[in-house]
Design a protein around this motif. Sequence first.
Motif, PDB file in Angstrom:
ATOM      1  N   ALA A 248       0.833  -1.210   0.000  1.00 18.90           N
ATOM      2  CA  ALA A 248       0.000   0.000   0.000  1.00 18.90           C
ATOM      3  C   ALA A 248       0.868   1.261   0.000  1.00 18.90           C
ATOM      4  O   ALA A 248       0.547   2.249  -0.680  1.00 18.90           O
ATOM      5  N   ALA A 249       1.970   1.233   0.755  1.00 23.06           N
ATOM      6  CA  ALA A 249       2.869   2.393   0.807  1.00 23.06           C
ATOM      7  C   ALA A 249       3.506   2.649  -0.560  1.00 23.06           C
ATOM      8  O   ALA A 249       3.670   3.807  -0.976  1.00 23.06           O
ATOM      9  N   ILE A 250       3.841   1.567  -1.276  1.00 24.25           N
ATOM     10  CA  ILE A 250       4.427   1.719  -2.616  1.00 24.25           C
ATOM     11  C   ILE A 250       3.346   2.146  -3.611  1.00 24.25           C
ATOM     12  O   ILE A 250       3.593   2.985  -4.488  1.00 24.25           O
ATOM     13  N   ASP A 251       2.150   1.588  -3.474  1.00 28.59           N
ATOM     14  CA  ASP A 251       1.028   2.023  -4.327  1.00 28.59           C
ATOM     15  C   ASP A 251       0.862   3.542  -4.261  1.00 28.59           C
ATOM     16  O   ASP A 251       0.549   4.195  -5.269  1.00 28.59           O
ATOM     17  N   ALA A 252       1.066   4.102  -3.056  1.00 28.78           N
ATOM     18  CA  ALA A 252       0.831   5.532  -2.838  1.00 28.78           C
ATOM     19  C   ALA A 252       1.876   6.417  -3.530  1.00 28.78           C
ATOM     20  O   ALA A 252       1.707   7.644  -3.587  1.00 28.78           O
ATOM     21  N   LEU A 253       2.938   5.810  -4.041  1.00 25.71           N
ATOM     22  CA  LEU A 253       3.976   6.588  -4.736  1.00 25.71           C
ATOM     23  C   LEU A 253       3.561   6.976  -6.148  1.00 25.71           C
ATOM     24  O   LEU A 253       4.240   7.781  -6.803  1.00 25.71           O
ATOM     25  N   ASP A 254       2.467   6.418  -6.629  1.00 24.20           N
ATOM     26  CA  ASP A 254       2.050   6.675  -8.014  1.00 24.20           C
ATOM     27  C   ASP A 254       1.858   8.165  -8.251  1.00 24.20           C
ATOM     28  O   ASP A 254       1.136   8.834  -7.525  1.00 24.20           O
ATOM     29  N   ARG A 255       2.534   8.685  -9.278  1.00 18.23           N
ATOM     30  CA  ARG A 255       2.368  10.093  -9.639  1.00 18.23           C
ATOM     31  C   ARG A 255       2.178  10.253 -11.151  1.00 18.23           C
ATOM     32  O   ARG A 255       2.377  11.319 -11.706  1.00 18.23           O
ATOM     33  N   GLY A 256       1.807   9.152 -11.796  1.00 16.43           N
ATOM     34  CA  GLY A 256       1.539   9.217 -13.224  1.00 16.43           C
ATOM     35  C   GLY A 256       2.754   9.588 -14.048  1.00 16.43           C
ATOM     36  O   GLY A 256       2.622  10.183 -15.114  1.00 16.43           O
ATOM     37  N   GLU A 257       3.928   9.224 -13.554  1.00 15.00           N
ATOM     38  CA  GLU A 257       5.180   9.608 -14.227  1.00 15.00           C
ATOM     39  C   GLU A 257       5.501   8.629 -15.360  1.00 15.00           C
ATOM     40  O   GLU A 257       6.093   7.566 -15.153  1.00 15.00           O
ATOM     41  N   ARG A 258       5.106   9.009 -16.561  1.00 15.53           N
ATOM     42  CA  ARG A 258       5.279   8.138 -17.722  1.00 15.53           C
ATOM     43  C   ARG A 258       6.588   8.469 -18.413  1.00 15.53           C
ATOM     44  O   ARG A 258       6.805   9.600 -18.850  1.00 15.53           O
ATOM     45  N   ILE A 259       7.472   7.480 -18.513  1.00 16.14           N
ATOM     46  CA  ILE A 259       8.796   7.698 -19.102  1.00 16.14           C
ATOM     47  C   ILE A 259       8.768   7.454 -20.610  1.00 16.14           C
ATOM     48  O   ILE A 259       9.356   8.205 -21.381  1.00 16.14           O
ATOM     49  N   ALA A 260       8.088   6.408 -21.027  1.00 17.38           N
ATOM     50  CA  ALA A 260       7.969   6.085 -22.458  1.00 17.38           C
ATOM     51  C   ALA A 260       6.675   6.710 -22.981  1.00 17.38           C
ATOM     52  O   ALA A 260       5.599   6.145 -22.831  1.00 17.38           O
ATOM     53  N   ASN A 261       6.806   7.892 -23.577  1.00 12.78           N
ATOM     54  CA  ASN A 261       5.598   8.599 -24.001  1.00 12.78           C
ATOM     55  C   ASN A 261       5.867   9.376 -25.290  1.00 12.78           C
ATOM     56  O   ASN A 261       5.846  10.611 -25.303  1.00 12.78           O
ATOM     57  N   PRO A 262       6.139   8.654 -26.385  1.00 11.45           N
ATOM     58  CA  PRO A 262       6.434   9.334 -27.651  1.00 11.45           C
ATOM     59  C   PRO A 262       5.202  10.058 -28.199  1.00 11.45           C
ATOM     60  O   PRO A 262       4.076   9.806 -27.771  1.00 11.45           O
ATOM     61  N   GLY A 263       5.449  10.927 -29.146  1.00  6.96           N
ATOM     62  CA  GLY A 263       4.367  11.722 -29.708  1.00  6.96           C
ATOM     63  C   GLY A 263       3.280  10.912 -30.379  1.00  6.96           C
ATOM     64  O   GLY A 263       2.138  11.367 -30.494  1.00  6.96           O
ATOM     65  N   PHE A 264       3.629   9.672 -30.802  1.00  7.81           N
ATOM     66  CA  PHE A 264       2.629   8.833 -31.478  1.00  7.81           C
ATOM     67  C   PHE A 264       1.896   7.898 -30.525  1.00  7.81           C
ATOM     68  O   PHE A 264       1.128   7.047 -30.958  1.00  7.81           O
ATOM     69  N   ALA A 265       2.132   8.056 -29.229  1.00  7.91           N
ATOM     70  CA  ALA A 265       1.488   7.171 -28.244  1.00  7.91           C
ATOM     71  C   ALA A 265      -0.028   7.338 -28.300  1.00  7.91           C
ATOM     72  O   ALA A 265      -0.535   8.394 -28.667  1.00  7.91           O
ATOM     73  N   PRO A 266      -0.766   6.292 -27.903  1.00  2.25           N
ATOM     74  CA  PRO A 266      -2.235   6.415 -27.859  1.00  2.25           C
ATOM     75  C   PRO A 266      -2.669   7.344 -26.727  1.00  2.25           C
ATOM     76  O   PRO A 266      -1.846   7.764 -25.908  1.00  2.25           O
ATOM     77  N   GLN A 267      -3.951   7.662 -26.690  1.00  2.00           N
ATOM     78  CA  GLN A 267      -4.509   8.417 -25.569  1.00  2.00           C
ATOM     79  C   GLN A 267      -4.572   7.495 -24.357  1.00  2.00           C
ATOM     80  O   GLN A 267      -5.408   6.599 -24.307  1.00  2.00           O
ATOM     81  N   TRP A 268      -3.679   7.706 -23.409  1.00  2.00           N
ATOM     82  CA  TRP A 268      -3.559   6.762 -22.286  1.00  2.00           C
ATOM     83  C   TRP A 268      -4.785   6.764 -21.392  1.00  2.00           C
ATOM     84  O   TRP A 268      -5.432   7.798 -21.205  1.00  2.00           O
ATOM     85  N   ASP A 269      -5.056   5.618 -20.785  1.00  2.00           N
ATOM     86  CA  ASP A 269      -6.113   5.522 -19.773  1.00  2.00           C
ATOM     87  C   ASP A 269      -5.601   6.105 -18.457  1.00  2.00           C
ATOM     88  O   ASP A 269      -4.453   5.925 -18.108  1.00  2.00           O
TER      89      ASP A 269
END
Length: 269
Positions: A248-269
């Motif tokens: 749960a403590a690690i789950d809470a670290l989520d900050r939506g930090e996407r590293i692989a996000n090229p310009g042609f990526a889909p519209q992420w969920d």
Amino acid sequence: MSFSVLPRIGMGTFRLKGDDAREAVKSALSLGYRHIDTAQMYDNEAEVGDGIVSSGIPRREIFLTTKIWHDQLHASDLINSLHDSLARLKTDHVDLALIHWPSPGDDVPMAEYLGALRDAQREGLADHIGISNFTCAQMDQARDILGDATIFTNQVEVHPFLNNRTVVEYAQALGIKVTGYMPLAVGKVMGDDTLNRISKQHNASPAQIAIAWVVARGVVPTPSSTRPNHQKANLDALEIRLSNEEIAAIDALDRGERIANPGFAPQWD
């Protein structure tokens, strides 16, 4: 031997080139890895093939994944590109062929490239087929095209700072195994206070804790490393059992930090 399930951990090879790639693959296999993950775009399939051959481990004991780049999605291009990949990898088949990214802007219809991927599987070029970087809606579309039980995995970015929960849980609900790439967030996990605190409780490294967390979620991690001691530590992380509080403590670290996000990526969920 034909693998019916993904090995619990893979050795990622993104950004590994030349002798570094050869030696990293050979080393990983000597340490006990049996899943090697590459891609056409990594420009290292030949070196990965060299590492597998020089390891002395029989090819049938190794689960080998490659991915088809988005400029090869037209049906004839896809099959030809997979033949080229097999030649570079020095093998007659891969265990898993993935579509690396959905066609940017749906330039190539999904039915065309997934149909070609299924044809490649029927021709024996790949034991299993799957997808990578597909959204929930795209997974639905892919299942409509391929039917149940054909999509072996959806490989997506998963690490403590991007838990990608919507896609991971949706895939799992569909019975699609999730492979998580960049589980160490390109090394950023090493500087996180929470991961460092938990790592001390387990006499482990923050990297090992991140991998153990990915595994606890039912996701197959594919960490990348050129150093045998790090490769072994990543493998050893499979033995770490985290408590519900630690997860749960690690789950809470989520900050939506996407590293692989090229310009042609889909519209992420």
